[in-house]
Design a protein around this motif. Sequence first.
Motif, PDB file in Angstrom:
ATOM      1  N   UNK A  98       0.837  -1.211   0.000  1.00 25.31           N
ATOM      2  CA  UNK A  98       0.000   0.000   0.000  1.00 25.31           C
ATOM      3  C   UNK A  98       0.875   1.266   0.000  1.00 25.31           C
ATOM      4  N   UNK A  99       1.993   1.207   0.690  1.00 18.81           N
ATOM      5  CA  UNK A  99       2.883   2.371   0.795  1.00 18.81           C
ATOM      6  C   UNK A  99       3.893   2.447  -0.347  1.00 18.81           C
ATOM      7  N   UNK A 100       3.779   1.508  -1.297  1.00 14.29           N
ATOM      8  CA  UNK A 100       4.730   1.472  -2.417  1.00 14.29           C
ATOM      9  C   UNK A 100       6.165   1.352  -1.910  1.00 14.29           C
ATOM     10  N   UNK A 101       6.336   0.533  -0.840  1.00 11.35           N
ATOM     11  CA  UNK A 101       7.620   0.398  -0.146  1.00 11.35           C
ATOM     12  C   UNK A 101       8.324  -0.867  -0.638  1.00 11.35           C
ATOM     13  N   UNK A 102       9.065  -0.745  -1.694  1.00 10.87           N
ATOM     14  CA  UNK A 102       9.726  -1.912  -2.283  1.00 10.87           C
ATOM     15  C   UNK A 102      10.740  -2.535  -1.324  1.00 10.87           C
ATOM     16  N   UNK A 103      11.451  -1.701  -0.575  1.00 12.80           N
ATOM     17  CA  UNK A 103      12.480  -2.233   0.331  1.00 12.80           C
ATOM     18  C   UNK A 103      11.856  -3.137   1.390  1.00 12.80           C
ATOM     19  N   UNK A 104      10.718  -2.727   1.943  1.00 15.78           N
ATOM     20  CA  UNK A 104      10.059  -3.554   2.958  1.00 15.78           C
ATOM     21  C   UNK A 104       9.539  -4.847   2.353  1.00 15.78           C
ATOM     22  N   UNK A 105       8.995  -4.775   1.142  1.00 13.53           N
ATOM     23  CA  UNK A 105       8.541  -5.997   0.483  1.00 13.53           C
ATOM     24  C   UNK A 105       9.700  -6.961   0.271  1.00 13.53           C
ATOM     25  N   UNK A 106      10.818  -6.449  -0.228  1.00 12.90           N
ATOM     26  CA  UNK A 106      11.990  -7.294  -0.463  1.00 12.90           C
ATOM     27  C   UNK A 106      12.477  -7.912   0.841  1.00 12.90           C
ATOM     28  N   UNK A 107      12.520  -7.118   1.911  1.00 10.50           N
ATOM     29  CA  UNK A 107      13.006  -7.623   3.195  1.00 10.50           C
ATOM     30  C   UNK A 107      12.110  -8.739   3.725  1.00 10.50           C
ATOM     31  N   UNK A 108      10.804  -8.552   3.625  1.00  6.90           N
ATOM     32  CA  UNK A 108       9.880  -9.563   4.139  1.00  6.90           C
ATOM     33  C   UNK A 108       9.946 -10.841   3.293  1.00  6.90           C
ATOM     34  N   UNK A 109      10.045 -10.688   1.988  1.00  4.82           N
ATOM     35  CA  UNK A 109      10.134 -11.886   1.159  1.00  4.82           C
ATOM     36  C   UNK A 109      11.480 -12.587   1.315  1.00  4.82           C
ATOM     37  N   UNK A 110      12.516 -11.854   1.618  1.00  6.03           N
ATOM     38  CA  UNK A 110      13.806 -12.489   1.911  1.00  6.03           C
ATOM     39  C   UNK A 110      13.709 -13.314   3.187  1.00  6.03           C
ATOM     40  N   UNK A 111      12.984 -12.774   4.175  1.00  9.68           N
ATOM     41  CA  UNK A 111      12.772 -13.507   5.422  1.00  9.68           C
ATOM     42  C   UNK A 111      11.987 -14.794   5.159  1.00  9.68           C
ATOM     43  N   UNK A 112      10.948 -14.681   4.344  1.00 15.83           N
ATOM     44  CA  UNK A 112      10.141 -15.854   4.017  1.00 15.83           C
ATOM     45  C   UNK A 112      10.937 -16.878   3.215  1.00 15.83           C
ATOM     46  N   UNK A 113      11.749 -16.374   2.298  1.00  8.11           N
ATOM     47  CA  UNK A 113      12.551 -17.277   1.462  1.00  8.11           C
ATOM     48  C   UNK A 113      13.543 -18.071   2.300  1.00  8.11           C
ATOM     49  N   UNK A 114      14.021 -17.489   3.393  1.00  7.90           N
ATOM     50  CA  UNK A 114      14.967 -18.200   4.252  1.00  7.90           C
ATOM     51  C   UNK A 114      14.336 -19.450   4.856  1.00  7.90           C
ATOM     52  N   UNK A 115      13.069 -19.340   5.271  1.00 10.27           N
ATOM     53  CA  UNK A 115      12.382 -20.510   5.818  1.00 10.27           C
ATOM     54  C   UNK A 115      12.165 -21.561   4.744  1.00 10.27           C
ATOM     55  N   UNK A 116      11.775 -21.116   3.562  1.00 11.63           N
ATOM     56  CA  UNK A 116      11.563 -22.056   2.459  1.00 11.63           C
ATOM     57  C   UNK A 116      12.861 -22.761   2.082  1.00 11.63           C
ATOM     58  N   UNK A 117      13.960 -22.010   2.021  1.00  8.21           N
ATOM     59  CA  UNK A 117      15.248 -22.610   1.689  1.00  8.21           C
ATOM     60  C   UNK A 117      15.684 -23.607   2.750  1.00  8.21           C
TER      61      UNK A 117
END
Length: 341
Positions: free
Chosen positions: A265-284
């Motif tokens: 909603x805030x057009x905050x790409x950095x926060x999106x990337x950070x959260x998906x990196x966190x999620x990707x760590x669990x998946x990996x």
Amino acid sequence: MTDGGTGRYARVRAAVLGTGLIGGSVLLRLAEAGLDVVGWDPDPATRERARLRGVLAPATLEETVVGRDLIFLCGPLPTLPSTLARMVELTAPGCVLTDVGSTKVEVAEAADRLGLGDRFVPGHPMAGAESAGLTAASPTLLAGAAWVLCPAAVATGPFRWLTGLLVEVFGARVVPMSAPAHDSVAALASHVPHLLAGALAGATQRAPLRDAVLALAAGSFSDGTRVAGTPAERTANMLLANRDRVLHELAEVRVFLDGLADALRADDAASLVARYAEARAARSALLDRRFASRSRRFDIDGEQRAEVTWLRELGGAGGHLTECRVDPDTVSYTAWLPVAD
């Protein structure tokens, strides 16, 4: 308890009560391994299907359980307490009981109330499919599965014996946990995913362009909605039996999801990337888990609470057992613990 062998377990006389997908797969694997096993289901047509697959399926519960060393309770979750009550009447004190239900606290408490805590070992094989019934069952469905068993100080003998059987017959990775710990972990590992899959598939069903959505649906949609194909009654029983823990973990998922939505909603790409990196760590970590072997030995008649504490801590740390060997004076475990990322 008989300790023969497939190697050690060939002379075990087993019974499986409830021959749907999981119970049927347990039944077929035990039969394939050469154990003396019979199955029972309240549905006569299902019993006939078992016979057509080469397995004995007596007409009555009483015939099925008489003289058995081991009984798997595999009926729907709401039926397990009443089935346990029948086991008090129909089975001998040396008969080991276990179940395959997806929640553990309620059935463990029922067993304790009935005085079966010294021979009932709550269990849950972490495997399955969205299909149901004996027609979908397979002797290989549970091969190599993570199989939770709940050890208790009053039932270390049955736990040790059953662990050995599951490892030898199913190639199971036995995960020892307390019943409350299992239900808390399963809430996030299994039960909330059913809610999320149901929500995504349900929203799609209501979408004005449903058919167009399905035409474009690829792997992410298929993977994300797979368990929405599970029979609805089975899913509802599982969620209701673990309601409080599921709602707690769902709230945690909502917090993370809200964070993603806020960043979007805030057009905050950095926060999106950070959260998906966190999620990707669990998946990996899920896809590339590495384990280190540990061995532990206890005196056969020693302090059983210390043994149970160690077992529960092992499961809570993400570990599992691949061997349990009982000698005249000691019990030896081969355990595997995850290596830190």
